[in-house]
Motif scaffolding. Structure first.
Motif, PDB file in Angstrom:
ATOM      1  N   LEU A 133       0.826  -1.206   0.000  1.00 41.29           N
ATOM      2  CA  LEU A 133       0.000   0.000   0.000  1.00 41.29           C
ATOM      3  C   LEU A 133       0.860   1.255   0.000  1.00 41.29           C
ATOM      4  CD1 LEU A 133      -2.724  -1.068   2.591  1.00 41.29           C
ATOM      5  CD2 LEU A 133      -2.885  -1.141   0.094  1.00 41.29           C
ATOM      6  N   ALA A 134       1.920   1.245   0.805  1.00 39.80           N
ATOM      7  CA  ALA A 134       2.789   2.424   0.908  1.00 39.80           C
ATOM      8  C   ALA A 134       3.411   2.777  -0.431  1.00 39.80           C
ATOM      9  CB  ALA A 134       3.869   2.182   1.956  1.00 39.80           C
ATOM     10  N   LYS A 135       3.725   1.774  -1.238  1.00 37.84           N
ATOM     11  CA  LYS A 135       4.388   2.019  -2.515  1.00 37.84           C
ATOM     12  C   LYS A 135       3.427   2.387  -3.637  1.00 37.84           C
ATOM     13  CE  LYS A 135       8.476  -0.818  -1.629  1.00 37.84           C
ATOM     14  NZ  LYS A 135       9.333  -1.932  -2.088  1.00 37.84           N
ATOM     15  N   ASN A 136       2.138   2.179  -3.416  1.00 37.01           N
ATOM     16  CA  ASN A 136       1.189   2.372  -4.509  1.00 37.01           C
ATOM     17  C   ASN A 136       0.070   3.379  -4.234  1.00 37.01           C
ATOM     18  OD1 ASN A 136       1.742   0.160  -6.740  1.00 37.01           O
ATOM     19  ND2 ASN A 136       2.104  -0.831  -4.763  1.00 37.01           N
ATOM     20  N   PHE A 137      -0.125   3.781  -2.981  1.00 35.76           N
ATOM     21  CA  PHE A 137      -1.251   4.660  -2.656  1.00 35.76           C
ATOM     22  C   PHE A 137      -0.802   5.767  -1.711  1.00 35.76           C
ATOM     23  CE2 PHE A 137      -2.957   0.424  -3.518  1.00 35.76           C
ATOM     24  CZ  PHE A 137      -3.883   0.693  -4.518  1.00 35.76           C
ATOM     25  N   GLU A 138      -0.472   6.923  -2.279  1.00 40.78           N
ATOM     26  CA  GLU A 138      -0.018   8.040  -1.456  1.00 40.78           C
ATOM     27  C   GLU A 138      -1.125   8.588  -0.561  1.00 40.78           C
ATOM     28  OE1 GLU A 138       1.721  11.006  -3.905  1.00 40.78           O
ATOM     29  OE2 GLU A 138       3.427   9.750  -4.526  1.00 40.78           O
ATOM     30  N   SER A 139      -2.368   8.314  -0.897  1.00 42.49           N
ATOM     31  CA  SER A 139      -3.489   8.857  -0.124  1.00 42.49           C
ATOM     32  C   SER A 139      -3.832   8.015   1.104  1.00 42.49           C
ATOM     33  CB  SER A 139      -4.724   8.989  -1.022  1.00 42.49           C
ATOM     34  OG  SER A 139      -5.081   7.723  -1.554  1.00 42.49           O
ATOM     35  N   ILE A 140      -3.131   6.908   1.321  1.00 46.23           N
ATOM     36  CA  ILE A 140      -3.351   6.104   2.521  1.00 46.23           C
ATOM     37  C   ILE A 140      -2.336   6.502   3.578  1.00 46.23           C
ATOM     38  CG2 ILE A 140      -3.308   3.783   3.498  1.00 46.23           C
ATOM     39  CD1 ILE A 140      -4.303   2.709   0.863  1.00 46.23           C
ATOM     40  N   ASP A 141      -2.831   6.957   4.727  1.00 39.53           N
ATOM     41  CA  ASP A 141      -1.977   7.371   5.833  1.00 39.53           C
ATOM     42  C   ASP A 141      -1.778   6.183   6.772  1.00 39.53           C
ATOM     43  OD1 ASP A 141      -0.656   8.488   7.956  1.00 39.53           O
ATOM     44  OD2 ASP A 141      -2.091  10.122   8.277  1.00 39.53           O
ATOM     45  N   LEU A 142      -0.661   5.487   6.622  1.00 41.00           N
ATOM     46  CA  LEU A 142      -0.407   4.283   7.402  1.00 41.00           C
ATOM     47  C   LEU A 142      -0.007   4.581   8.842  1.00 41.00           C
ATOM     48  CD1 LEU A 142       1.430   2.167   4.693  1.00 41.00           C
ATOM     49  CD2 LEU A 142      -0.897   1.842   5.546  1.00 41.00           C
ATOM     50  N   SER A 143       0.142   5.852   9.190  1.00 37.83           N
ATOM     51  CA  SER A 143       0.370   6.208  10.593  1.00 37.83           C
ATOM     52  C   SER A 143      -0.939   6.242  11.376  1.00 37.83           C
ATOM     53  CB  SER A 143       1.062   7.570  10.695  1.00 37.83           C
ATOM     54  OG  SER A 143       0.190   8.623  10.334  1.00 37.83           O
ATOM     55  N   ARG A 144      -2.055   6.115  10.663  1.00 39.97           N
ATOM     56  CA  ARG A 144      -3.381   6.085  11.307  1.00 39.97           C
ATOM     57  C   ARG A 144      -4.138   4.862  10.795  1.00 39.97           C
ATOM     58  NH1 ARG A 144      -6.276  11.591  10.100  1.00 39.97           N
ATOM     59  NH2 ARG A 144      -5.164  11.434   8.107  1.00 39.97           N
ATOM     60  N   GLN A 145      -3.974   3.750  11.500  1.00 38.93           N
ATOM     61  CA  GLN A 145      -4.619   2.498  11.091  1.00 38.93           C
ATOM     62  C   GLN A 145      -5.466   1.911  12.203  1.00 38.93           C
ATOM     63  OE1 GLN A 145      -2.564  -0.557   8.680  1.00 38.93           O
ATOM     64  NE2 GLN A 145      -0.693   0.617   9.057  1.00 38.93           N
ATOM     65  N   GLY A 146      -6.584   1.328  11.799  1.00 36.16           N
ATOM     66  CA  GLY A 146      -7.407   0.515  12.679  1.00 36.16           C
ATOM     67  C   GLY A 146      -7.613  -0.840  12.038  1.00 36.16           C
ATOM     68  N   ILE A 147      -8.091  -1.809  12.826  1.00 34.98           N
ATOM     69  CA  ILE A 147      -8.295  -3.154  12.296  1.00 34.98           C
ATOM     70  C   ILE A 147      -9.561  -3.751  12.900  1.00 34.98           C
ATOM     71  CG2 ILE A 147      -6.825  -4.282  14.048  1.00 34.98           C
ATOM     72  CD1 ILE A 147      -5.812  -6.094  11.674  1.00 34.98           C
ATOM     73  N   MET A 148     -10.333  -4.434  12.075  1.00 39.30           N
ATOM     74  CA  MET A 148     -11.558  -5.091  12.537  1.00 39.30           C
ATOM     75  C   MET A 148     -11.759  -6.363  11.727  1.00 39.30           C
ATOM     76  SD  MET A 148     -14.545  -2.633  10.930  1.00 39.30           S
ATOM     77  CE  MET A 148     -14.527  -2.109   9.219  1.00 39.30           C
ATOM     78  N   GLY A 149     -12.696  -7.203  12.159  1.00 37.77           N
ATOM     79  CA  GLY A 149     -12.930  -8.441  11.432  1.00 37.77           C
ATOM     80  C   GLY A 149     -14.114  -9.200  11.968  1.00 37.77           C
ATOM     81  N   HIS A 150     -14.418 -10.314  11.283  1.00 36.94           N
ATOM     82  CA  HIS A 150     -15.595 -11.127  11.598  1.00 36.94           C
ATOM     83  C   HIS A 150     -15.189 -12.576  11.789  1.00 36.94           C
ATOM     84  CE1 HIS A 150     -19.217 -13.498   9.910  1.00 36.94           C
ATOM     85  NE2 HIS A 150     -19.545 -13.148  11.140  1.00 36.94           N
ATOM     86  N   SER A 151     -15.599 -13.196  12.883  1.00 35.46           N
ATOM     87  CA  SER A 151     -15.408 -14.614  13.139  1.00 35.46           C
ATOM     88  C   SER A 151     -13.912 -14.964  13.140  1.00 35.46           C
ATOM     89  CB  SER A 151     -16.200 -15.442  12.112  1.00 35.46           C
ATOM     90  OG  SER A 151     -16.307 -16.786  12.499  1.00 35.46           O
ATOM     91  N   MET A 152     -13.429 -15.801  12.218  1.00 36.20           N
ATOM     92  CA  MET A 152     -11.984 -16.025  12.122  1.00 36.20           C
ATOM     93  C   MET A 152     -11.254 -14.705  11.930  1.00 36.20           C
ATOM     94  SD  MET A 152      -9.828 -18.185   9.240  1.00 36.20           S
ATOM     95  CE  MET A 152     -10.236 -17.006   7.924  1.00 36.20           C
ATOM     96  N   GLY A 153     -11.850 -13.792  11.162  1.00 36.07           N
ATOM     97  CA  GLY A 153     -11.245 -12.483  10.962  1.00 36.07           C
ATOM     98  C   GLY A 153     -11.312 -11.610  12.195  1.00 36.07           C
ATOM     99  N   GLY A 154     -12.316 -11.813  13.043  1.00 31.93           N
ATOM    100  CA  GLY A 154     -12.344 -11.117  14.324  1.00 31.93           C
ATOM    101  C   GLY A 154     -11.196 -11.580  15.202  1.00 31.93           C
ATOM    102  N   HIS A 155     -10.943 -12.881  15.178  1.00 30.11           N
ATOM    103  CA  HIS A 155      -9.745 -13.425  15.843  1.00 30.11           C
ATOM    104  C   HIS A 155      -8.492 -12.749  15.297  1.00 30.11           C
ATOM    105  CE1 HIS A 155      -6.269 -16.156  15.885  1.00 30.11           C
ATOM    106  NE2 HIS A 155      -6.447 -16.333  14.587  1.00 30.11           N
ATOM    107  N   GLY A 156      -8.388 -12.628  13.979  1.00 29.65           N
ATOM    108  CA  GLY A 156      -7.222 -11.994  13.382  1.00 29.65           C
ATOM    109  C   GLY A 156      -7.078 -10.543  13.789  1.00 29.65           C
ATOM    110  N   ALA A 157      -8.187  -9.804  13.787  1.00 32.11           N
ATOM    111  CA  ALA A 157      -8.141  -8.393  14.167  1.00 32.11           C
ATOM    112  C   ALA A 157      -7.680  -8.220  15.607  1.00 32.11           C
ATOM    113  CB  ALA A 157      -9.510  -7.758  13.958  1.00 32.11           C
ATOM    114  N   LEU A 158      -8.212  -9.043  16.504  1.00 36.12           N
ATOM    115  CA  LEU A 158      -7.831  -8.941  17.915  1.00 36.12           C
ATOM    116  C   LEU A 158      -6.359  -9.273  18.120  1.00 36.12           C
ATOM    117  CD1 LEU A 158     -10.971 -10.607  19.550  1.00 36.12           C
ATOM    118  CD2 LEU A 158     -10.339  -8.186  19.707  1.00 36.12           C
ATOM    119  N   THR A 159      -5.897 -10.364  17.530  1.00 36.62           N
ATOM    120  CA  THR A 159      -4.512 -10.786  17.790  1.00 36.62           C
ATOM    121  C   THR A 159      -3.506  -9.871  17.106  1.00 36.62           C
ATOM    122  OG1 THR A 159      -4.669 -12.397  15.964  1.00 36.62           O
ATOM    123  CG2 THR A 159      -5.127 -13.196  18.184  1.00 36.62           C
ATOM    124  N   ILE A 160      -3.761  -9.498  15.857  1.00 40.18           N
ATOM    125  CA  ILE A 160      -2.840  -8.607  15.160  1.00 40.18           C
ATOM    126  C   ILE A 160      -2.838  -7.234  15.823  1.00 40.18           C
ATOM    127  CG2 ILE A 160      -2.383  -7.423  12.979  1.00 40.18           C
ATOM    128  CD1 ILE A 160      -3.432  -9.955  11.554  1.00 40.18           C
TER     129      ILE A 160
END
Length: 281
Positions: A133-160
């Protein structure tokens, strides 16, 4: 890192796209969905919220079913939805069951052969994909990130999120597998990907992480009380107890009558995006 654009459509003044690229971590082509709000399309640097999907899903499930784009456009949030596992690895048994192998990467870095050669979703999500993303999208501010998910992905969001609090400033989840070491889905996946040593499982278990001292800002979880997987596979009470013991702020909302489906996610996605916006904007 060369990106191939698979599709693009205008949506609420922004751009909804699917991209494909070669992943070193996952040993092949990986796809992800990206919604860029109108502010980002105009060139503004905007925060990123990553959504991790559940078992059997691809990058498209959340994108077409959750209805997140309207509120994301209003708030000016980029929304990333990666695929859930490597694909087409030619590993025996890869496509035999819905809860292991293809579509079931469990957001960990496998240590057991033959899975360890490609099933490295933890480092793909937390290291490689942000580099893309950093190399291809200048409009994404990677200093401000959140994470969410569902079921197995909720597990991923919590652990990551818990393991990388300096990167992910906000966490939320729908119907997450909060204690995979203690439920059948997680035990099957962890044994296959990580082996029999349960100590190694703790790095990918949100309940264990909280009890061992990992912290985040306030975590939001929505869980339907009519979810068919609630008692056997999800067990949110285990995470709630761990958070209370450890002093981790948690808002666990049990939602009456809601099941495990994307109708549930679509109902409460606005609350989750506003939860992330509070931390990121």
């Amino acid at each position: 890192m060369v990106l191939k654009q698979i599709s693009e459509a205008k949506c609420f003044g922004g751009a909804q796209s699917i991209f494909e690229h070669h992943s070193e971590r996952c040993n092949g082509a990986m796809r992800f969905s990206l919604f860029q709000p109108p502010q980002a399309v105009r060139g503004e640097r905007r925060p990123l919220v990553t959504f991790l999907s559940g078992l059997t899903c691809t990058e498209e499930n959340f994108t077409v079913k959750a209805g997140a784009q309207r509120v994301a456009a209003e708030l000016g949030l980029n929304i990333l939805a990666p695929d859930t596992s490597p694909r087409n690895q030619g590993i025996p048994g890869e496509d035999e069951s819905y809860d292991f192998g293809s579509g079931a990467g469990f957001y960990l870095d496998a240590t057991q052969a033959p899975w360890s050669g490609a099933y490295r979703m933890y480092s793909y999500i937390s290291v490689e994909l942000p580099q893309v993303l950093a190399k291809n999208f200048e409009s994404i501010d990677l200093s401000r990130q959140g994470i969410m998910g569902h079921s197995m992905g909720g597990h991923g969001a919590l652990t990551i999120g818990l393991r990388n609090p300096e990167t992910y400033l906000s966490i939320s989840a729908f119907s997450p597998i909060v204690a995979p070491s203690q439920v059948p889905w997680g035990q099957k996946a962890f044994t296959g990907y990580l082996g029999e040593d349960r100590q190694s499982w703790a790095d990918y278990d949100a309940t264990a992480l909280v009890l061992s001292g990992h912290r985040s800002g306030g975590i939001l979880i929505d869980q339907g009380d009519a979810d068919q997987f609630l008692a056997e596979q999800l067990r949110p009470e285990l995470f709630a107890s761990a958070c209370q013991t450890a002093g981790q702020e948690l808002e666990l909302r049990m939602q009456a009558g809601y099941d495990h489906s994307y109708y549930f996610i679509a109902t409460f996605i606005e609350d989750h995006l506003r939860h992330h916006a509070t931390a990121l904007l």
